[in-house]
Design a protein around this motif. Structure first.
Motif, PDB file in Angstrom:
ATOM      1  N   THR A 140      16.588  44.612  64.333  1.00 47.14           N
ATOM      2  CA  THR A 140      15.635  43.737  63.490  1.00 47.14           C
ATOM      3  C   THR A 140      15.343  44.453  62.233  1.00 47.14           C
ATOM      4  N   SER A 141      14.624  43.773  61.309  1.00 43.89           N
ATOM      5  CA  SER A 141      14.233  44.283  60.032  1.00 43.89           C
ATOM      6  C   SER A 141      13.512  45.388  60.355  1.00 43.89           C
ATOM      7  N   GLY A 142      12.466  45.441  61.313  1.00 43.91           N
ATOM      8  CA  GLY A 142      11.475  46.317  61.638  1.00 43.91           C
ATOM      9  C   GLY A 142      12.089  47.628  62.372  1.00 43.91           C
ATOM     10  N   GLY A 143      13.408  47.383  62.829  1.00 41.30           N
ATOM     11  CA  GLY A 143      14.160  48.585  63.490  1.00 41.30           C
ATOM     12  C   GLY A 143      13.974  48.613  64.774  1.00 41.30           C
ATOM     13  N   SER A 144      13.873  47.527  65.506  1.00 40.87           N
ATOM     14  CA  SER A 144      14.105  47.274  67.043  1.00 40.87           C
ATOM     15  C   SER A 144      15.474  47.082  67.312  1.00 40.87           C
ATOM     16  N   THR A 145      16.183  47.746  68.406  1.00 37.79           N
ATOM     17  CA  THR A 145      17.311  47.879  68.597  1.00 37.79           C
ATOM     18  C   THR A 145      17.508  46.989  69.905  1.00 37.79           C
ATOM     19  N   TYR A 146      18.947  46.593  70.099  1.00 38.19           N
ATOM     20  CA  TYR A 146      19.292  46.110  71.263  1.00 38.19           C
ATOM     21  C   TYR A 146      20.873  46.413  71.527  1.00 38.19           C
ATOM     22  N   TYR A 147      21.233  46.747  72.628  1.00 34.31           N
ATOM     23  CA  TYR A 147      22.470  47.206  72.931  1.00 34.31           C
ATOM     24  C   TYR A 147      23.306  46.515  74.277  1.00 34.31           C
ATOM     25  N   ILE A 148      24.542  46.306  74.214  1.00 33.31           N
ATOM     26  CA  ILE A 148      24.998  45.744  75.584  1.00 33.31           C
ATOM     27  C   ILE A 148      24.987  47.092  76.478  1.00 33.31           C
ATOM     28  N   ASP A 149      25.212  46.807  77.897  1.00 29.96           N
ATOM     29  CA  ASP A 149      25.280  47.854  78.691  1.00 29.96           C
ATOM     30  C   ASP A 149      26.323  48.921  78.643  1.00 29.96           C
ATOM     31  N   SER A 150      27.554  48.406  78.179  1.00 31.08           N
ATOM     32  CA  SER A 150      28.594  49.247  78.170  1.00 31.08           C
ATOM     33  C   SER A 150      28.623  50.065  76.959  1.00 31.08           C
ATOM     34  N   ALA A 166      25.724  44.761  52.541  1.00 28.25           N
ATOM     35  CA  ALA A 166      25.414  43.335  52.146  1.00 28.25           C
ATOM     36  C   ALA A 166      25.443  43.148  50.769  1.00 28.25           C
ATOM     37  N   SER A 167      25.729  42.222  50.057  1.00 29.48           N
ATOM     38  CA  SER A 167      25.494  41.935  48.591  1.00 29.48           C
ATOM     39  C   SER A 167      25.322  40.463  48.299  1.00 29.48           C
ATOM     40  N   GLY A 168      24.821  40.174  47.106  1.00 26.62           N
ATOM     41  CA  GLY A 168      24.673  38.971  46.682  1.00 26.62           C
ATOM     42  C   GLY A 168      23.386  38.494  46.431  1.00 26.62           C
ATOM     43  N   SER A 169      23.125  37.076  46.780  1.00 23.52           N
ATOM     44  CA  SER A 169      21.925  36.274  46.556  1.00 23.52           C
ATOM     45  C   SER A 169      21.022  36.516  47.781  1.00 23.52           C
ATOM     46  N   ILE A 170      20.565  37.614  47.791  1.00 19.30           N
ATOM     47  CA  ILE A 170      19.640  37.971  49.052  1.00 19.30           C
ATOM     48  C   ILE A 170      18.324  38.049  48.857  1.00 19.30           C
ATOM     49  N   PHE A 171      17.513  37.281  49.199  1.00 17.03           N
ATOM     50  CA  PHE A 171      16.017  37.433  49.186  1.00 17.03           C
ATOM     51  C   PHE A 171      15.505  38.357  50.183  1.00 17.03           C
ATOM     52  N   SER A 172      15.941  38.335  51.480  1.00 13.46           N
ATOM     53  CA  SER A 172      15.746  39.298  52.513  1.00 13.46           C
ATOM     54  C   SER A 172      16.549  39.337  53.502  1.00 13.46           C
ATOM     55  N   LEU A 173      16.956  40.475  54.232  1.00  9.18           N
ATOM     56  CA  LEU A 173      17.824  40.383  55.423  1.00  9.18           C
ATOM     57  C   LEU A 173      16.729  40.727  56.661  1.00  9.18           C
ATOM     58  N   ASN A 174      17.417  39.761  57.270  1.00 13.41           N
ATOM     59  CA  ASN A 174      16.478  39.855  59.040  1.00 13.41           C
ATOM     60  C   ASN A 174      17.261  40.383  59.882  1.00 13.41           C
ATOM     61  N   ASP A 175      17.560  40.094  61.059  1.00 10.38           N
ATOM     62  CA  ASP A 175      18.314  40.537  62.059  1.00 10.38           C
ATOM     63  C   ASP A 175      19.842  40.765  61.581  1.00 10.38           C
ATOM     64  N   MET A 176      20.335  41.958  62.020  1.00 10.38           N
ATOM     65  CA  MET A 176      21.649  42.495  61.741  1.00 10.38           C
ATOM     66  C   MET A 176      22.384  43.020  62.897  1.00 10.38           C
ATOM     67  N   GLY A 177      23.640  42.940  63.052  1.00  9.52           N
ATOM     68  CA  GLY A 177      24.317  43.181  64.094  1.00  9.52           C
ATOM     69  C   GLY A 177      25.681  43.453  64.183  1.00  9.52           C
ATOM     70  N   TRP A 178      26.276  44.123  65.000  1.00  8.51           N
ATOM     71  CA  TRP A 178      27.610  44.483  65.121  1.00  8.51           C
ATOM     72  C   TRP A 178      28.299  43.621  66.144  1.00  8.51           C
ATOM     73  N   TYR A 179      29.282  42.858  66.036  1.00  7.17           N
ATOM     74  CA  TYR A 179      29.935  41.976  67.195  1.00  7.17           C
ATOM     75  C   TYR A 179      31.141  42.836  67.272  1.00  7.17           C
ATOM     76  N   ARG A 180      32.016  42.384  68.224  1.00  5.34           N
ATOM     77  CA  ARG A 180      33.292  42.931  68.319  1.00  5.34           C
ATOM     78  C   ARG A 180      34.171  41.930  69.271  1.00  5.34           C
TER      79      ARG A 180
END
Length: 120
Positions: free
Chosen positions: A52-62, A24-38
């Motif tokens: 999350t910014s604190g490191g909590s994760t979520y995954y789809i079952d597959s 990530a680059s540009g005019s960033i004050f802070s990054l909140n949740d980040m994710g990967w989609y497909r």
């Protein structure tokens, strides 16, 4: 303006591994949740994993037990380690981030996508 740039996609045999990166680059004050989609061919885009910014994760079952999402807040990077890949993982993978560009403004951004192809 904010940019998300993915890298690390490619062609791999079933059972192999790939690591996707998103910067990530540009005019960033802070990054909140980040994710990967497909988005597999002919199908809708789906969330694969998020962090999350604190490191909590979520995954789809597959992908549980095979994929690992991580982030480096100092470098403004998010990663997706993909192991034990199967043909069903074939898709264009997109990075997504909730970004505060000011203390009061938060928007959602997408990368351009990177192709992952798993051959059987």
């Amino acid at each position: 303006q904010v940019q998300l740039v993915e890298s690390g996609g490619g062609l791999v045999q079933a059972g192999g591994s790939l690591r996707l990166s998103c910067a990530a680059s540009g005019s960033i004050f802070s990054l909140n949740d980040m994710g990967w989609y497909r988005q597999p061919p002919g199908k809708q885009r789906e969330l694969v994993a998020s962090i999350t910014s604190g490191g909590s994760t979520y995954y789809i079952d597959s992908v549980k037990g095979r994929f690992t999402i991580s982030r480096d807040n100092a470098k403004k990077m998010v990663y997706l380690q993909m192991n034990s890949l199967i043909p069903e993982d074939t898709a264009v993978y997109y990075c997504n981030a909730a970004v505060r560009t000011t203390i009061i403004r938060r928007d959602n951004y997408w990368g351009q996508g990177t192709q992952v192809t798993v051959s059987s």
